[in-house]
Design a protein around this motif. Structure first.
Motif, short mmCIF file in Angstrom:
data_model
loop_
_atom_site.label_atom_id
_atom_site.label_comp_id
_atom_site.label_asym_id
_atom_site.label_seq_id
_atom_site.Cartn_x
_atom_site.Cartn_y
_atom_site.Cartn_z
N GLN A 176 19.00 0.66 19.55
CA GLN A 176 17.76 1.46 19.66
C GLN A 176 17.47 2.19 18.36
O GLN A 176 16.33 2.54 18.07
CB GLN A 176 17.81 2.42 20.84
CG GLN A 176 19.10 3.16 20.97
CD GLN A 176 19.09 4.10 22.17
OE1 GLN A 176 18.14 4.84 22.35
NE2 GLN A 176 20.14 4.06 22.95
N PHE A 177 18.51 2.38 17.55
CA PHE A 177 18.34 3.04 16.27
C PHE A 177 17.69 2.09 15.26
O PHE A 177 16.75 2.44 14.56
CB PHE A 177 19.70 3.52 15.77
CG PHE A 177 19.64 4.35 14.54
CD1 PHE A 177 19.12 5.65 14.59
CD2 PHE A 177 20.09 3.86 13.32
CE1 PHE A 177 19.06 6.41 13.44
CE2 PHE A 177 20.03 4.63 12.18
CZ PHE A 177 19.51 5.91 12.24
N TYR A 216 34.42 5.10 23.74
CA TYR A 216 33.81 4.81 25.05
C TYR A 216 34.78 4.02 25.92
O TYR A 216 34.91 4.27 27.12
CB TYR A 216 32.51 4.00 24.87
CG TYR A 216 31.36 4.78 24.27
CD1 TYR A 216 30.96 5.98 24.85
CD2 TYR A 216 30.68 4.32 23.15
CE1 TYR A 216 29.89 6.70 24.31
CE2 TYR A 216 29.62 5.03 22.61
CZ TYR A 216 29.23 6.22 23.20
OH TYR A 216 28.18 6.93 22.67
N TYR A 243 27.96 -0.03 24.93
CA TYR A 243 27.43 1.33 24.76
C TYR A 243 27.15 1.61 23.29
O TYR A 243 26.07 2.07 22.93
CB TYR A 243 28.44 2.35 25.32
CG TYR A 243 28.10 2.82 26.70
CD1 TYR A 243 27.95 1.91 27.74
CD2 TYR A 243 27.91 4.17 26.98
CE1 TYR A 243 27.63 2.33 29.01
CE2 TYR A 243 27.60 4.59 28.25
CZ TYR A 243 27.46 3.68 29.27
OH TYR A 243 27.15 4.10 30.52
N GLN A 244 28.15 1.33 22.46
CA GLN A 244 28.00 1.64 21.05
C GLN A 244 26.97 0.71 20.40
O GLN A 244 26.07 1.16 19.68
CB GLN A 244 29.37 1.54 20.35
CG GLN A 244 29.34 1.55 18.85
CD GLN A 244 28.59 2.76 18.30
OE1 GLN A 244 28.33 3.74 19.01
NE2 GLN A 244 28.21 2.68 17.03
N ALA A 277 23.53 1.71 21.34
CA ALA A 277 23.04 2.89 20.61
C ALA A 277 22.51 2.48 19.24
O ALA A 277 21.45 2.93 18.80
CB ALA A 277 24.16 3.92 20.48
N GLU A 278 23.26 1.59 18.59
CA GLU A 278 22.82 1.09 17.28
C GLU A 278 21.50 0.34 17.41
O GLU A 278 20.63 0.41 16.54
CB GLU A 278 23.89 0.16 16.69
CG GLU A 278 25.14 0.87 16.23
CD GLU A 278 24.86 1.78 15.04
OE1 GLU A 278 24.19 1.32 14.10
OE2 GLU A 278 25.31 2.95 15.06
N TYR A 282 33.56 4.55 17.74
CA TYR A 282 32.78 4.84 18.95
C TYR A 282 33.13 3.89 20.09
O TYR A 282 33.27 4.29 21.24
CB TYR A 282 31.28 4.77 18.63
CG TYR A 282 30.73 6.11 18.19
CD1 TYR A 282 30.36 7.06 19.14
CD2 TYR A 282 30.60 6.42 16.84
CE1 TYR A 282 29.86 8.30 18.75
CE2 TYR A 282 30.11 7.64 16.43
CZ TYR A 282 29.73 8.59 17.38
OH TYR A 282 29.25 9.80 17.01
N ARG A 300 15.59 3.00 24.57
CA ARG A 300 16.82 3.35 25.28
C ARG A 300 16.86 2.66 26.64
O ARG A 300 17.90 2.18 27.09
CB ARG A 300 16.88 4.87 25.42
CG ARG A 300 17.76 5.38 26.52
CD ARG A 300 18.70 6.49 26.05
NE ARG A 300 19.69 6.78 27.09
CZ ARG A 300 20.79 6.09 27.26
NH1 ARG A 300 21.09 5.08 26.48
NH2 ARG A 300 21.63 6.39 28.23
#
Lengths: 515, 372
Positions: free
Chosen positions: B318-319, B60, B311-312, B315-316, B56, B326
């Motif tokens: 917020q997971f 990006y 970016y990647q 994303a992790e 990822y 976000r």
């Protein structure tokens, strides 16, 4: 006036900017009621010293005494309080304000302007009479001549009760007669007890008006002498550190065929007619000098011939072949291809890319030359080698092709431009202000190069605001005023006075000679 | 007499800026009651901890390389191309048109065509603001921003009214033919552990090629020389016979073309169809990437990698840490942009003072100076 304590005394002033020692241990003393000149090459530290005196910079070491009292000057407000006034080379006036509004700017008495203005008008009238500085207090500044604008600057300082006036290159923008008037005003101020410091690079002015003169070289004050006991050549030697030829050595011209013919040239720019019908010609082996106060169309003349701007009318031929001056099918590169070299008036904004290294600048404008390229790519090695060679032959210091242009002194920057434009021996060389902001040693060198090119049988169009330069180099002199040529003279048959009148647009019996 | 050694300018200052941005981000994370250290660990692990993460991050980064190069090329001519977003969107349109309308036998030929069309469409979208700037003096910042909105509206219109599959509810084109699908990381680098889920694809190499191309263009060709000259001084450019109108146009066409090529990565390489809003802010990130990379291709690659990781990793984040929403991740990304782009001088000035001081001390220590 007591003469016991000097008006200004500096003791051991030093100032460094990073690694550059701009002023080193400078001591100087100026007696009250005298005119003191400061001369030195560019970068000698004159401006830094005056900026310290006026509070723009803070000295690293040293003390300032005003009228015998130690006076720290941390900012320009303190300088004003100490009675120091500065007239800058570029005027700091609000152009669409009236004279009186400009004079009170920053010295208003209160929030309401009206009483301040009334008081200022009264005081201005008194000051004008006292010092012979005639200016209409209600005139709008942008409508005044440059000479009068300068008077406003001086009045501004007097209004702030300045007893010590610093003038930085005050005659750079003046016609010779305006300069004479300025000198008369300065004499008058002196007799009224004011102390004046005059910074200039024109040795003639130093000789004419100052009482004492200090010479600065490489950040140090090397000599201070009485003006009556020195000479221009001695001063020049002190400035440069070796003997200098002030007079250009040249043999009479041997003009050949006509190279450039300009007929009824017109240029309009920004809605203003800048050139209004100019005609002249230049032959092989001849230098035509264009004299004039800056802003009378000389800049446009160089730019239109150099292919930078388009003409709105007229015809130009090179060796009887027409040149497309409409700019539709030609630009500066096609002019160069026709054998026109161009040393522009402003080397920092036009002639060089200051951020580029020297070698990149050596190719500037000639970057499509096959010898600088191999296939689709530029041949950096070839350009660098050519740069090193030119630096060697044109005495550019330091001879390092990898140094960005901005890191060279003014004189060496100019030598890079001169080398690039003159080394190809163009049939026609356009050269504007060849020695502006250039130190004396480099001036001598550049002048020799120009003469040498002429002696190779090339035609040269020289534009300069320095009358001495025009008189010294030109084989013929044309004077431009308000977009027109006021007359052509031979240097042997004219003098500074006549040229000065022509530069001011005055045509009298004495100047109405055969053109 | 430069104020700083080059390595400090190119490496030290961006690094300090990023560290500052991360410190402030950590402060923000701490304020909402989470552990900044753990958040940092999650982000780094998410971006670089696995082949999946790398897949990822590099995907990006590919986007940001294209848009970063686009901005960088324009910077060299002192043109501020804010329109990467719109140019990329229109580039995507070009990709879709050429891939949907021709039966391509093999992905290599399709790729060449897609490169041409994405660049052409992106360039065309940049051409109008460029022309307005060159001929009319309309400020390119304003016009390119406005063209982003036009592009976005245009894309909506085209996807809804022209390309939408009959009967479908979503504003997107049909899938491209299988033959045009680019090899993914699992195809060409499966031995490194890339699985089929990572979106990294062959476009990454096109992005690297574009870097080499831009480097050659800017520093080795006559055109690049003219672009840089014009960027430093337009009066000097005229003096040298360089046509400002021509240079403005050509530079913006190249810039728009590079931005448009971003669509290859997303539209052709990943989504394999044209979807709405596929650019997702990459055009704007490109500005930060170019600023941080000092408009040099190598710098652009490094900065693109950093933003790809953000970016990647974000994303992790917020997971794995639901308290960090976000929006928080966007705040962290924005802080990095703020510090590296807008607040450059805040770091630069003190660093220059430090280096000047060091040099002065060194010179004072040198034996040759005969102090008074």
């Amino acid at each position: 006036m007591t003469t016991a304590a000097p008006a200004i005394e500096l003791k051991g002033i030093s100032k460094a900017f990073g690694p550059v020692q701009a002023n080193r241990d400078i001591s100087m003393s100026v007696a009250r009621g005298t005119i003191h000149g400061i001369v030195g090459e560019n970068g000698a530290g004159k401006s830094t010293l005056m900026s310290i005196l006026y509070g723009f910079y803070k000295a690293d070491r040293g003390e300032i005494f005003i009228n015998g009292k130690p006076t720290p000057i941390p900012d320009s407000q303190a300088a004003i309080r100490a009675g120091i006034g500065m007239v800058h080379q570029h005027f700091k006036l609000v152009e669409n304000f009236t004279v009186v509004e400009n004079v009170i700017l920053g010295a208003e008495d209160g929030a309401l302007l009206r009483p301040s203005i009334a008081k200022a008008r009264r005081l201005l009238t008194e000051l004008s009479q006292e010092y012979g500085l005639k200016v209409d207090p209600d005139a709008v500044v942008e409508e005044l001549s440059v000479g009068h604008q300068q008077r406003v600057e001086i009045l501004k300082q007097l209004y702030r009760h300045a007893d010590i006036l610093i003038l930085d290159e005050p005659t750079g923008v003046l016609t010779p007669s305006e300069a004479d008037q300025l000198f008369r005003i300065l004499e008058r101020l002196k007799t009224e007890g004011k102390t004046i410091i005059l910074i200039t690079h024109k040795l003639r002015e130093i000789m004419e008006i100052t009482d004492t003169v200090s010479v600065m070289r490489r950040g140090e004050m090397t000599n201070t002498v009485k003006t009556s006991q020195t000479s221009p050549s001695e001063l020049a030697e002190m400035m440069v550190g070796r003997k200098v030829l002030l007079q250009v050595d040249k043999t009479p011209a041997k003009p050949g065929d006509v190279v450039l013919r300009v007929e009824d040239l017109h240029v309009r720019r920004g809605g203003v007619d800048r050139i209004k019908g100019v005609s002249f010609q230049i032959r092989r082996g001849e230098i035509l000098g264009i004299a004039g106060v800056a802003g009378n169309g000389q800049t446009e003349l160089l730019e239109v011939l150099g292919g930078m701007i388009a003409a709105t009318g007229g015809a130009v031929t090179l060796f009887n072949e027409p040149i497309d001056i409409t700019g539709k099918h030609s630009n500066a590169q096609t002019r160069r291809a026709r054998g026109i070299g161009h040393v522009p008036e402003d080397r920092q904004d036009e002639g060089l890319i200051m951020a580029f290294e020297a070698w990149e600048n050596v190719a500037f404008g000639y970057h499509k030359d096959p010898k600088y390229n191999s296939g689709p790519l530029m041949n950096h090695a070839a350009i660098k080698a050519d740069c090193a060679d030119k630096m060697d032959r044109y005495d550019v210091r330091p001879p390092n092709p990898r140094l960005p242009a901005r890191n060279f002194s003014g004189g060496n920057q100019q030598k890079i431009v001169v080398a690039r434009e003159m080394d190809r021996a163009p049939d026609l060389l356009l050269i504007g202000q060849p020695t502006r902001g250039v130190d004396i040693g480099a001036i001598e060198f550049i002048h020799k190069q120009i003469i040498a090119l002429r002696d190779q049988g090339k035609a040269i169009l020289l534009v300069s605001v320095e009358l001495d330069e025009i008189m010294g180099l030109s084989d013929r002199i044309a004077v431009m005023f308000d977009g027109r040529i006021m007359g052509e003279r031979l240097p042997s048959e004219t003098d500074q006075n006549e040229l000065g009148l022509l530069m001011a647009g005055v045509v009298t019996d004495s100047t109405r000679g055969a053109a | 007499m430069d104020k700083m050694p080059k390595w400090a300018d190119v490496i030290l200052i961006p690094v300090i800026s990023v560290v500052l941005a991360l410190l402030v981000s950590g402060l923000v994370v701490a304020i909402i009651g989470e552990s900044p250290i753990r958040a940092m660990q999650v982000m780094v692990r998410g971006a670089f901890g696995s082949a999946y993460g790398w897949g990822y991050t590099l995907y990006y980064a590919t986007n940001f390389i294209f848009t970063g190069l686009a901005v960088a090329v324009a910077f060299h001519a002192r043109l501020f191309n804010i329109g990467g977003e719109g140019q990329a969107a229109i580039g995507g349109l070009g990709v879709a048109i050429i891939l949907l309308n021709v039966a391509w036998p093999h992905w290599t030929i399709a790729l060449v065509a897609a490169i041409c069309f994405s660049a052409l469409f992106g360039a065309a979208w940049a051409a109008i603001p460029a022309y307005l700037q060159a001929k009319r003096g309309s400020h390119i910042v304003i016009t390119t921003i406005m063209f982003n909105y036009i592009a976005s509206a245009l894309l909506v219109y085209v996807l809804v009214n022209v390309f939408r599959v009959e009967g479908s509810m979503s504003p997107e084109t049909a899938r491209f033919a299988e033959a045009t699908n680019l090899p993914t990381a699992s195809d060409f680098a499966g031995f490194l552990g890339f699985g089929t889920s990572a979106p990294l694809n062959f476009s990454f190499f096109i992005a690297l090629l574009a870097c080499v191309g831009v480097w050659l263009l800017i520093w080795r060709t006559r055109l690049g020389y003219e672009i840089r000259s014009f960027g430093h001084s337009d009066t000097a450019a005229v003096y040298a016979g360089i046509n400002p109108v021509k240079i403005t146009m050509i530079t913006m066409l190249i810039s728009g073309g590079l931005a448009g090529m971003m669509a290859i990565n997303v539209v052709m390489g990943e989504a394999e169809r044209l979807v709405l809003d596929f650019v997702e802010g990459a055009g704007f990130v490109g500005i930060a990437v170019a600023l941080m990379g000092r408009s040099h291709p190598v710098g652009v690659v490094l900065a693109a990698l950093l933003f790809g990781a953000l970016y990647q990793g974000g994303a992790e984040l917020q997971f794995e840490m639901p308290a960090i929403s976000r929006e928080m991740v966007v705040v962290i990304q924005a802080l990095v942009i703020l510090f590296t782009g807008a607040l450059d001088n805040m770091v630069r000035m003190p660093m220059q003072a430090v280096f000047l001081g060091l040099r002065r001390r060194r010179e004072a220590a040198a034996p040759r100076t005969p102090a008074e």
